[in-house]
Scaffold this motif. Structure first.
Motif, PDB file in Angstrom:
ATOM      1  N   LYS A  73       1.855   6.654  -6.920  1.00 58.16           N
ATOM      2  CA  LYS A  73       0.828   7.643  -7.288  1.00 58.16           C
ATOM      3  C   LYS A  73       1.363   9.057  -7.120  1.00 58.16           C
ATOM      4  CE  LYS A  73      -3.316   6.970  -7.782  1.00 58.16           C
ATOM      5  NZ  LYS A  73      -4.190   6.898  -8.943  1.00 58.16           N
ATOM      6  N   ASN A 103       0.827  -1.203   0.000  1.00 57.17           N
ATOM      7  CA  ASN A 103       0.000   0.000   0.000  1.00 57.17           C
ATOM      8  C   ASN A 103       0.865   1.259   0.000  1.00 57.17           C
ATOM      9  OD1 ASN A 103      -2.170   1.676   0.050  1.00 57.17           O
ATOM     10  ND2 ASN A 103      -2.993   0.942   1.994  1.00 57.17           N
ATOM     11  N   TYR A 125      -6.198   0.652  -5.209  1.00 52.65           N
ATOM     12  CA  TYR A 125      -5.107  -0.210  -4.760  1.00 52.65           C
ATOM     13  C   TYR A 125      -5.223  -1.615  -5.350  1.00 52.65           C
ATOM     14  CZ  TYR A 125      -2.422  -3.090  -1.497  1.00 52.65           C
ATOM     15  OH  TYR A 125      -1.569  -3.998  -0.953  1.00 52.65           O
ATOM     16  N   ARG A 144       0.987   4.098  -2.930  1.00 54.29           N
ATOM     17  CA  ARG A 144       0.801   5.538  -2.687  1.00 54.29           C
ATOM     18  C   ARG A 144       1.989   6.344  -3.190  1.00 54.29           C
ATOM     19  NH1 ARG A 144      -0.891   3.897   2.776  1.00 54.29           N
ATOM     20  NH2 ARG A 144       1.166   4.635   3.321  1.00 54.29           N
TER      21      ARG A 144
END
Length: 106
Positions: free
Chosen positions: A46, A39, A56, A43
């Motif tokens: 991104k 995760n 996700y 992030r």
């Protein structure tokens, strides 16, 4: 351009998240080896402006696919298959599909 290259080009267009993940695969593997969660990796990618999917789960599915089919192994398998030619199809035995319970008039 032969058939295999055309199919690979079409596959690349249809899997944009997987393509981005495979481009960043070495960094993702290094981060995972350092104990960073998927995760957090998602992030960060991104934030870096990478198109790793809206959610996700798209990223996670791409990572799972590449875990099972690493980019280096997949490229090697394609080159080996293209060098061997087309295998002949296996014809099933008639016994699997025949129904000899009734006599035929033909």
């Amino acid at each position: 351009m032969d058939f295999v290259q055309k199919a690979q080009a079409l596959s690349a267009k249809r899997c944009p998240v997987r393509n981005v993940v495979s481009e960043e695969w070495s960094d993702i593997q290094a981060a995972r080896a350092a104990g960073v969660s998927l995760n957090a990796i998602f992030r960060q990618l991104k934030v870096d402006g990478k198109e790793v999917g809206k959610g996700y789960s798209s990223f996670r599915n791409a990572v799972r696919y590449l875990d099972e089919n690493s980019p280096e192994v997949a490229e090697t398998a394609v080159s080996i298959e293209s060098n061997q030619g087309v295998p002949s199809p296996v014809t099933p035995e008639r016994g699997q599909f025949v129904d000899d319970r009734f006599q035929s008039d033909f």
